[in-house]
Design a protein around this motif. Structure first.
Motif, PDB file in Angstrom:
ATOM      1  N   ALA A 131       0.831  -1.207   0.000  1.00  0.00           N
ATOM      2  CA  ALA A 131       0.000   0.000   0.000  1.00  0.00           C
ATOM      3  C   ALA A 131       0.861   1.251   0.000  1.00  0.00           C
ATOM      4  O   ALA A 131       0.536   2.239  -0.672  1.00  0.00           O
ATOM      5  CB  ALA A 131      -0.924  -0.010   1.227  1.00  0.00           C
ATOM      6  N   LEU A 177      -7.928  -2.280   1.434  1.00  0.00           N
ATOM      7  CA  LEU A 177      -7.838  -1.040   2.203  1.00  0.00           C
ATOM      8  C   LEU A 177      -8.241  -1.259   3.653  1.00  0.00           C
ATOM      9  O   LEU A 177      -7.608  -0.721   4.570  1.00  0.00           O
ATOM     10  CB  LEU A 177      -8.727   0.038   1.566  1.00  0.00           C
ATOM     11  CG  LEU A 177      -8.240   0.613   0.237  1.00  0.00           C
ATOM     12  CD1 LEU A 177      -9.314   1.507  -0.385  1.00  0.00           C
ATOM     13  CD2 LEU A 177      -6.956   1.414   0.445  1.00  0.00           C
ATOM     14  N   GLU A 227      -5.730  -0.698   6.810  1.00  0.00           N
ATOM     15  CA  GLU A 227      -6.051   0.165   7.949  1.00  0.00           C
ATOM     16  C   GLU A 227      -5.852  -0.593   9.264  1.00  0.00           C
ATOM     17  O   GLU A 227      -5.343  -0.034  10.240  1.00  0.00           O
ATOM     18  CB  GLU A 227      -7.494   0.663   7.840  1.00  0.00           C
ATOM     19  CG  GLU A 227      -7.694   1.678   6.726  1.00  0.00           C
ATOM     20  CD  GLU A 227      -9.158   2.046   6.544  1.00  0.00           C
ATOM     21  OE1 GLU A 227      -9.999   1.524   7.301  1.00  0.00           O
ATOM     22  OE2 GLU A 227      -9.456   2.845   5.634  1.00  0.00           O
TER      23      GLU A 227
END
Length: 312
Positions: free
Chosen positions: A15, A64, A68
């Motif tokens: 990421a 995602l 996180e």
């Protein structure tokens, strides 16, 4: 869902660096090892986490969510490490460049708290436009720079060799129009706005959004004026001079008299990232501590502080 949390650092590296090869270089392992661990993580979650494109690797919505979670784990470990090592012993000067809305909302209000936690750590702020800040970073006159990007066009960027990019925040773009100028604020057609667009300083992410919208809608809408500060944009909008695209964070705590702030599908989001060199240093260095403090500030920020009027 039984997940090996050690594999989350692989996803987080992808990421942050934008690809398997770059993630492998960041972690000091082979690309095949990165791919193997990613495949195992996808098997454990039951979801595709990464989509490979010609420009690099893009995280899926599931990816995602997992990234996180990985950041939360990393943040918790960093806090624990700092406590064990004794924050008062951390000393040095960290020079951070950034743009107005992030510095005003996320950094400056926390400076007294950071001073109390780390009395020997000095955070120096430099506010400027992106080209100037990146020049200072390349010259090593800044240790880190907070950068804003239009998420829809972020994949087109190229980072200089040796520079890393760490995500801090994704937030919605808002459409700002003069009060009462639209007959309805439902189903706003961006191609048929009865207003010109306000021009923004070219290096700002807003400029990419306006260019993207004009291209995608095919509308030959005039661009008038050019602003740098959000307050100037709001004043121009309130005066009926045009419409503007402004990120939610920039509207936090700002008077919005004479304008309507709308959520409109198709605007996308603003991505805020932290750029710096030499991320392979230990996490106990001053610049890494400041990066962690900024991540914690973002996590603690109350998005409800931004109170736009929605068109829905």
């Amino acid at each position: 869902m039984d997940i090996d949390p050690r594999r989350l650092r692989i996803l987080l590296a992808i990421a942050r660096t934008g690809g398997v090869l770059a993630a492998a270089d960041e972690l000091g392992i082979t690309p095949s090892a990165v791919s193997q661990q990613l495949n195992k993580l996808e098997g454990e979650t039951g979801h595709a986490l990464v989509v490979r494109t010609p420009r690099g690797s893009v995280l899926t919505p599931a990816g995602l969510a997992m990234a996180e979670a990985a950041e939360e784990i990393e943040r918790a470990l960093s806090v624990a490490r700092a406590r064990m090592e004794g924050g008062a012993e951390l000393a040095g000067v960290v020079r951070v460049g950034g743009f107005t809305s992030f510095l005003r909302a996320m950094v400056i209000p926390r400076l007294p708290e950071w001073r109390a936690l780390y009395p020997q750590l000095q955070v120096r702020i430099v506010e400027d436009d992106l080209p100037a800040l990146m020049r200072l970073l390349r010259q090593r006159e800044l240790d880190a720079v907070v950068v804003e990007l239009d998420s829809a066009t972020a994949a087109q960027r190229q980072l200089p060799a040796g520079m890393s990019e760490e995500p801090l925040l994704d937030e919605p773009w808002k459409l700002v129009v003069p009060s009462g100028v639209l007959l309805t604020t439902e189903n706003v057609d961006l191609a048929r706005l009865p207003l010109p667009w306000l021009g923004v300083e070219p290096s700002a992410a807003n400029a990419s959004v306006v260019g993207r919208l004009r291209q995608s809608t095919g509308a030959q809408v005039e661009i008038v004026h050019q602003y740098y500060d959000t307050l100037t944009a709001l004043a121009l909008v309130a005066a009926g001079e045009g419409a503007a695209v402004i990120p939610a964070l920039a509207l936090s705590g700002v008077a919005q008299d004479g304008v309507e702030v709308l959520d409109v599908p198709g605007l996308g989001t603003r991505r805020i990232v932290l750029r710096r060199f030499d991320r392979r240093r230990p996490l106990s260095t001053p610049v890494d501590t400041v990066a962690r403090l900024m991540r914690e500030s973002v996590a603690a920020f109350d998005a409800l502080d931004v109170a736009p009027r929605s068109g829905s």
